[in-house]
Design a protein around this motif. Structure first.
Motif, short mmCIF file in Angstrom:
data_model
loop_
_atom_site.label_atom_id
_atom_site.label_comp_id
_atom_site.label_asym_id
_atom_site.label_seq_id
_atom_site.Cartn_x
_atom_site.Cartn_y
_atom_site.Cartn_z
N MET A 85 0.84 -1.20 0.00
CA MET A 85 0.00 0.00 0.00
C MET A 85 0.88 1.26 0.00
SD MET A 85 -2.83 1.19 2.82
CE MET A 85 -3.65 -0.39 2.94
N ASP A 86 0.78 2.03 -1.10
CA ASP A 86 1.58 3.25 -1.18
C ASP A 86 0.81 4.40 -0.55
OD1 ASP A 86 3.15 5.38 -1.76
OD2 ASP A 86 2.89 5.30 -3.94
N LEU A 87 1.16 4.72 0.67
CA LEU A 87 0.38 5.73 1.41
C LEU A 87 0.52 7.12 0.81
CD1 LEU A 87 0.98 4.66 5.11
CD2 LEU A 87 -0.87 4.03 3.57
N GLU A 88 1.64 7.40 0.15
CA GLU A 88 1.84 8.74 -0.42
C GLU A 88 0.99 8.95 -1.67
OE1 GLU A 88 2.94 11.30 0.75
OE2 GLU A 88 4.64 10.92 2.08
N ASP A 89 0.46 7.89 -2.24
CA ASP A 89 -0.33 8.05 -3.46
C ASP A 89 -1.59 7.19 -3.36
OD1 ASP A 89 -0.77 9.20 -5.92
OD2 ASP A 89 0.07 7.49 -6.99
N PHE A 90 -2.22 7.25 -2.20
CA PHE A 90 -3.32 6.34 -1.91
C PHE A 90 -4.63 6.87 -2.47
CE2 PHE A 90 -6.54 4.33 0.79
CZ PHE A 90 -6.18 3.00 0.61
N ASP A 91 -5.36 6.02 -3.21
CA ASP A 91 -6.64 6.41 -3.80
C ASP A 91 -7.77 6.06 -2.82
OD1 ASP A 91 -8.90 6.86 -5.28
OD2 ASP A 91 -8.13 5.90 -7.09
N LEU A 92 -8.03 6.99 -1.91
CA LEU A 92 -9.05 6.71 -0.90
C LEU A 92 -10.46 6.67 -1.49
CD1 LEU A 92 -8.85 6.37 2.32
CD2 LEU A 92 -10.19 8.46 2.36
N LYS A 112 -3.15 3.16 9.18
CA LYS A 112 -1.78 3.06 8.68
C LYS A 112 -1.19 4.44 8.43
CE LYS A 112 -2.21 -1.58 7.03
NZ LYS A 112 -2.32 -2.53 5.93
N MET A 113 -2.04 5.33 7.98
CA MET A 113 -1.58 6.70 7.75
C MET A 113 -1.23 7.39 9.06
SD MET A 113 -4.07 7.73 4.63
CE MET A 113 -3.85 6.87 3.07
N GLN A 114 -1.98 7.08 10.11
CA GLN A 114 -1.63 7.63 11.43
C GLN A 114 -0.24 7.16 11.87
OE1 GLN A 114 -4.44 7.21 14.60
NE2 GLN A 114 -6.16 7.99 13.40
N GLY A 129 -10.80 3.59 9.03
CA GLY A 129 -9.76 3.63 10.04
C GLY A 129 -9.83 4.78 11.02
N ASP A 130 -10.84 5.68 10.88
CA ASP A 130 -10.93 6.80 11.81
C ASP A 130 -12.33 7.41 11.74
OD1 ASP A 130 -10.66 9.12 13.33
OD2 ASP A 130 -8.66 9.58 12.57
N PRO A 131 -13.04 7.42 12.89
CA PRO A 131 -14.41 7.97 12.89
C PRO A 131 -14.48 9.44 12.49
CG PRO A 131 -13.69 7.37 15.12
CD PRO A 131 -12.66 6.84 14.18
N ILE A 132 -13.35 10.14 12.55
CA ILE A 132 -13.38 11.56 12.17
C ILE A 132 -13.69 11.73 10.69
CG2 ILE A 132 -10.98 12.02 11.49
CD1 ILE A 132 -11.13 14.49 13.38
N ALA A 133 -13.57 10.63 9.93
CA ALA A 133 -13.81 10.70 8.48
C ALA A 133 -15.30 10.63 8.13
CB ALA A 133 -13.05 9.59 7.76
N ALA A 134 -16.19 10.63 9.13
CA ALA A 134 -17.62 10.46 8.84
C ALA A 134 -18.14 11.53 7.89
CB ALA A 134 -18.43 10.45 10.13
N ARG A 135 -17.71 12.74 8.06
CA ARG A 135 -18.19 13.80 7.16
C ARG A 135 -17.66 13.62 5.74
NH1 ARG A 135 -18.12 19.74 9.41
NH2 ARG A 135 -15.95 19.43 8.98
#
Length: 314
Positions: free
Chosen positions: A1-8, A115-117, A35-41
């Motif tokens: 997984m390339d985190l610097e170029d990740f297609d979320l 993983k990004m964290q 991976g993080d509830p802050i992403a709900a919005r």
DNA sequence: GCGACAG
DNA sequence: ATCTTGTCGC
């Protein structure tokens, strides 16, 4: 997984496709799967700009309490209800009956935001407080956005000379608080012209994991960097000093102007450097590059050539 | 209505 | 950040 170029976006839409026929999930459950509830919005935002409503079943995502919620469709939320009922889900006055029985949360996922964290924590370990105090090449960056495109610019200063650069690209990562580096650093990396000082629209160590965009860029590019933000993020304020935990991470130098070190600066030295680049009401290289990005967006990337006068004339 | 929430 | 009308203050 390339985190610097990740297609979320792709990752997220694949999660939505996992919701089985006859089941629903919530914005928060999908954020959790990312991976993080802050992403709900951001979940709501990504659903709202879904380009394939028949292939990606957005209507199966509802509110935490079983209320159907909004639906970005010409026919509105009633179309969401119609599709849910067609799946065999009982909906009575805008709310799902026996909600927990129809709720799906068993996503197959690698929790990419977690993983990004971890990646950010490693970046934070590389931050150093001391560095040079004189700079030959200064580069300021900014990005303007449409739904799925980013229009990025930089202005490079060396002595009396100035050059500007513009690039644009499709966006593959939404704005998520605490993850701006994964949205914008790819632009900075491409625009970077070996400057020894980076000026960045955003925060440095003023960040929940001490790794905001300016720290992300400064550490990966191994150079000095300063973040300048217009809005305060979560921190504890003592006088004008901003703390995350017990750590001094930034300072409010004017109303709506927050300075934090990205890399190779302390809070004090970052503030002094920003003040040395002060223009009218803002550090002038950042104001200039912001105008350039806005113009770049307005012309949808069709700028061929610009000089400082034509930009300042706006 | 409240809280969080860098861009 | 972007979407946006009218409104407030210098």
């Amino acid at each position: 997984m390339d985190l610097e170029d990740f297609d979320l976006y792709s990752y997220f839409y694949d999660l939505v496709k996992q919701i089985p026929d006859g089941y629903v999930t919530t914005y928060g459950d999908l954020a959790e799967a990312l991976g993080d509830p802050i992403a709900a919005r951001a979940v709501g935002y990504m659903l709202s700009i879904n380009e394939d409503p028949d292939g990606i079943p957005c209507y199966r995502v509802v509110l935490h309490d079983g209320t159907v919620g909004n639906y970005t469709h010409p026919l509105g939320p009633q179309e969401k209800v119609r599709r849910l009922k067609a799946d065999g889900i009982p909906v009575v006055s805008g709310k799902i009956e026996d909600f927990e029985h129809h709720r799906f949360r068993d996503f197959r996922t690698d929790y990419p935001l977690k993983k990004m964290q971890e990646y950010q924590r490693k970046i934070a370990e590389e931050y150093t407080e001391s560095g040079p105090e004189k700079f030959e090449l200064i580069e300021a960056f900014d990005v303007s956005y449409t739904d799925r495109m980013g229009f990025a610019s930089s202005v490079v200063l060396h002595g009396e000379e100035m050059e500007s650069y513009v690039i644009s690209d499709k966006i593959r990562f939404p704005y998520i608080p605490g993850y701006l580096g994964f949205r914008e650093f790819k632009f900075i990396r491409r625009l970077y012209r070996n400057a020894d000082l980076l000026l960045i629209d955003g925060n440095g160590i003023l960040h929940p994991r001490y790794a905001g965009l300016a720290t992300h860029a400064g550490v990966i590019l191994n150079t000095s960097a300063i973040g300048v933000a217009k809005h305060l993020t979560r921190s504890v304020k003592h006088d004008e000093y901003l703390y995350i935990g017990d750590r001094l991470t930034g300072m409010i130098i004017k109303k709506n102007i927050i300075v934090s070190p990205g890399n190779r600066f302390s809070v004090r030295s970052a503030v002094m450097t920003v003040q040395a680049l002060w223009g009218d009401k803002y550090p002038w290289p950042l104001k200039l590059v912001h105008q350039l990005s806005t113009m770049h967006l307005d012309t949808r990337g069709r700028i061929l050539e610009l000089d400082a006068q034509s930009i300042s004339a706006r």
